[in-house]
Design a protein around this motif. Structure first.
Motif, PDB file in Angstrom:
ATOM      1  N   UNK A 185       0.839  -1.203   0.000  1.00  0.00           N
ATOM      2  CA  UNK A 185       0.000   0.000   0.000  1.00  0.00           C
ATOM      3  C   UNK A 185       0.879   1.261   0.000  1.00  0.00           C
ATOM      4  N   UNK A 186       1.877   1.286   0.825  1.00  0.00           N
ATOM      5  CA  UNK A 186       2.733   2.478   0.898  1.00  0.00           C
ATOM      6  C   UNK A 186       3.551   2.659  -0.371  1.00  0.00           C
ATOM      7  N   UNK A 187       3.929   1.550  -1.003  1.00  0.00           N
ATOM      8  CA  UNK A 187       4.763   1.664  -2.198  1.00  0.00           C
ATOM      9  C   UNK A 187       3.987   2.107  -3.420  1.00  0.00           C
TER      10      UNK A 187
ATOM     11  N   UNK B  34       4.612   5.337  -5.652  1.00  0.00           N
ATOM     12  CA  UNK B  34       5.568   5.404  -6.739  1.00  0.00           C
ATOM     13  C   UNK B  34       4.897   5.364  -8.099  1.00  0.00           C
ATOM     14  N   UNK B  35       3.687   4.795  -8.136  1.00  0.00           N
ATOM     15  CA  UNK B  35       2.949   4.762  -9.407  1.00  0.00           C
ATOM     16  C   UNK B  35       1.967   5.913  -9.491  1.00  0.00           C
ATOM     17  N   UNK B  36       1.620   6.486  -8.328  1.00  0.00           N
ATOM     18  CA  UNK B  36       0.644   7.576  -8.309  1.00  0.00           C
ATOM     19  C   UNK B  36       1.293   8.893  -8.726  1.00  0.00           C
ATOM     20  N   UNK B  37       2.484   9.174  -8.184  1.00  0.00           N
ATOM     21  CA  UNK B  37       3.165  10.441  -8.433  1.00  0.00           C
ATOM     22  C   UNK B  37       4.261  10.254  -9.492  1.00  0.00           C
ATOM     23  N   UNK B  38       4.243  11.145 -10.504  1.00  0.00           N
ATOM     24  CA  UNK B  38       5.182  11.013 -11.629  1.00  0.00           C
ATOM     25  C   UNK B  38       6.642  11.179 -11.202  1.00  0.00           C
ATOM     26  N   UNK B  39       6.941  12.087 -10.236  1.00  0.00           N
ATOM     27  CA  UNK B  39       8.341  12.342  -9.854  1.00  0.00           C
ATOM     28  C   UNK B  39       8.958  11.193  -9.074  1.00  0.00           C
ATOM     29  N   UNK B  40       8.060  10.174  -8.691  1.00  0.00           N
ATOM     30  CA  UNK B  40       8.586   9.012  -7.974  1.00  0.00           C
ATOM     31  C   UNK B  40       8.738   7.795  -8.861  1.00  0.00           C
ATOM     32  N   UNK B  41       8.342   7.949 -10.120  1.00  0.00           N
ATOM     33  CA  UNK B  41       8.304   6.764 -10.980  1.00  0.00           C
ATOM     34  C   UNK B  41       9.700   6.244 -11.347  1.00  0.00           C
ATOM     35  N   UNK B  42      10.677   7.103 -11.235  1.00  0.00           N
ATOM     36  CA  UNK B  42      12.037   6.627 -11.567  1.00  0.00           C
ATOM     37  C   UNK B  42      12.740   5.971 -10.380  1.00  0.00           C
ATOM     38  N   UNK B  43      12.056   5.892  -9.243  1.00  0.00           N
ATOM     39  CA  UNK B  43      12.638   5.197  -8.085  1.00  0.00           C
ATOM     40  C   UNK B  43      12.675   3.703  -8.363  1.00  0.00           C
TER      41      UNK B  43
END
Length: 582
Positions: free
Chosen positions: A53-55, A58-67
């Motif tokens: 759930x917490x992870x 990373x798919x919701x916010x674009x700036x986290x997608x490269x993590x």
């Protein structure tokens, strides 16, 4: 070592590990909310274990997608945070360094990437390039290990050098003391031997003297007895008896007189003494000036690290000014400058061989001082800031003159020597190297006080008349340079090794004066070719400069090696020329 964070990574049991149980890692964001949820992934960028759930952020916010997310089970431990101490910050913008410009090999923050490197072709995220260059740290580590090993080698070498230096310094005194003890033993042995011979001579001589004394004492007794007899004759005998006794005594007295006369003629005074040869007499100056040894201070460089031999620089000369030397005023003859040198302040001091003068010229070759000498000068050298020394070709003297800043010249003193000298140059602050005239020792050492001594060199049995040779001394390499005018040859004597280099070159014709030039090269007045020739100390021909004069005769170099003065000896066209070393 990397460790698990006890507050965020827990087992499902608080006791020791139980066989069959699986270790579970809890979600760190949930743990912050005091919830215990098993983590499913690990985000290396966020540096957190997270549940599903917490992870999802990373798919919701674009700036986290490269993590980059990995299965939590594949990450056994999480590295302890490392304090970068600001090294991960841009020095200019104070932002986190996120990019690397491969074109310029430079770390960049987001502002640097946009402003300074927008025209570069390869600006990548540090996270991506770090994964590709995993071997960089191992290479860096190898290089650092090499650096450390080399530095340790240097430290070891310096320690060893210091220990060796300390030992060598201690050994100096011990070596001198051992030599002193050996010398003292020699003197002890000498004392015993001389005393033995002296005692033997004394015993023999005393016996002879004792016998002579005894005989003379007997003669005294006989004479006294005869005198008493003569006194008695006058008082107690008749004239006949007196005549008989006198005739008898006359023969004995004549014999006694003859014996005493012989002894008087052989009177002698017997003495005994011991004198050292000249080579063993103690010098007037400190023994450190005469000690038969040398203190060697040397830095040794490993053979592989020795620098490549440098090429001798070529001296290039430019004419500054020139004057004609003509007979003027009180000159008896056309001037001939047989000696030249520069004073420390750049003035030129000369000696006029034909008119017995010492003269001073300024930097424009304007005559500013003159002094009439009582002898024929041959050569001159600047001894100090305000003193020069002059040799004489006709007298056994070296004259010391004071040359003031205002160009006044006065005679300080005259030093008597036992040899006639021509060329003169400084060996050190207290000694000259002087060229001889008609002597099998072509050059010698003379102190400022006049003590003369020889070099330990095997000279050829050849004498140089006046004006057939010239000399100079190279202090840095302890070499003496000799020119042989009529052999068209230059000799370079190495004092230390007692060897010599013989220079015969078609471009050297009738060499006269010689001087030490820049970088300790050798400059020669090439009289017949009207040039100045430059050669190296190894005897290699380097260059030749054509002079605006006929028959260059004498040459000297300024103390800073920037100027050269040359005089000529061409009858009816003599010159003094000043050149600049360019």
């Amino acid at each position: 070592m990397a460790e698990k964070e006890s507050g965020n990574m827990k087992n499902n049991s608080s006791g020791d590990a139980v066989p069959g149980r699986t270790e579970q890692i809890l979600c760190q964001p949930c743990s912050n909310k005091e919830k215990q949820t098993v983590a499913g992934v690990f985000c290396s960028t966020c540096d957190e274990f997270q549940c599903t759930e917490c992870s999802n952020v990373h798919t919701t916010h674009a700036f986290l997608r490269n993590h980059k997310l990995v299965n939590a089970k594949e990450v056994k431990t999480k590295q302890v945070a490392f304090d970068m101490k600001g090294l991960d910050q841009c020095d200019q913008h104070h932002k986190v360094l996120e990019f690397f410009c491969e074109d310029e090999n430079q770390l960049c923050c987001s502002t640097c990437a946009i402003v300074d490197h927008r025209k570069c072709h390869s600006v990548v995220e540090i996270q991506k390039i770090a994964e590709r260059s995993a071997s960089a740290s191992s290479k860096l580590k190898v290089k650092l290990q090499e650096v450390r090993e080399k530095a340790e080698k240097i430290v070891k070498n310096t320690k060893s050098s210091k220990e060796k230096l300390n030992q060598d310094v201690k050994e100096l005194s011990l070596k001198i003391r051992r030599m002193r003890d050996d010398v003292m033993k020699l003197f002890d042995d000498l004392e015993v031997s001389v005393a033995k011979d002296a005692e033997s001579f004394k015993t023999e001589t005393v016996n002879k003297l004792t016998k002579k004394q005894s005989d003379s004492e007997k003669h005294i007794a006989d004479a006294t007895k005869f005198l008493e007899t003569i006194d008695n004759i006058h008082q107690n005998v008749t004239p006949s008896q007196k005549f008989i006794l006198e005739q008898r005594m006359k023969k004995q007295v004549d014999e006694l007189s003859s014996n005493v006369d012989k002894e008087c003629q052989r009177l002698e005074t017997v003495t005994i003494s011991f004198d050292f040869d000249n080579t063993m007499k103690l010098p007037l100056l400190p023994i450190s000036d005469y000690v038969p040894g040398q203190l060697t201070l040397k830095y040794s460089v490993p053979e592989a690290a020795k620098p490549i031999k440098t090429v001798e620089p070529i001296v290039k000369l430019t004419n500054i000014t020139s004057i004609d030397l003509k007979q003027t005023g009180d000159d008896v003859k056309e001037p001939l400058y047989s000696g030249l040198d520069f004073l420390l302040d750049g003035r030129v001091v000369t000696v006029d061989n034909k008119n017995k003068k010492c003269l001073i010229y300024n930097e424009k070759l304007e005559k500013v001082g003159s002094y009439q000498l009582s002898f024929i000068p041959q050569s001159v050298i600047a001894v100090s800031e305000e003193e020069v020394a002059i040799t004489s070709g006709s007298k056994y003297t070296i004259a010391f003159l004071r040359v003031s800043k205002s160009n006044e010249i006065t005679l300080n003193r005259t030093c008597k020597v036992k040899t006639q000298y021509d060329s003169i140059c400084m060996k050190d602050e207290r000694h000259f190297v002087v060229g001889t005239i008609d002597d099998t020792r072509p050059f010698r050492i003379v102190s400022l006080s006049g003590e003369e001594k020889d070099f330990s060199i095997n000279f050829p049995n050849k004498k140089y008349p006046i004006n057939t040779s010239a000399y100079t001394y190279i202090r840095n390499s302890d070499k003496v340079v000799l020119t042989d005018r009529y052999e068209h040859t230059v000799y370079i004597y190495d004092i230390t090794s007692n060897t010599k280099v013989v220079v015969n070159d078609d471009q050297i014709k009738e060499p006269r004066s010689v001087a030490v030039g820049p970088s300790d090269c050798i400059l020669i007045c090439n009289n017949q070719a009207h040039t100045i020739v430059q050669i190296s100390q190894a005897g290699r021909f380097l260059s030749s400069y054509k002079l605006d004069m006929i028959g260059p005769y004498r040459i000297c170099v300024s103390k800073n090696k920037s100027l050269i003065a040359v005089s000529s000896n061409m009858n009816g066209g003599r010159k003094l020329q000043l050149l600049k070393v360019t």
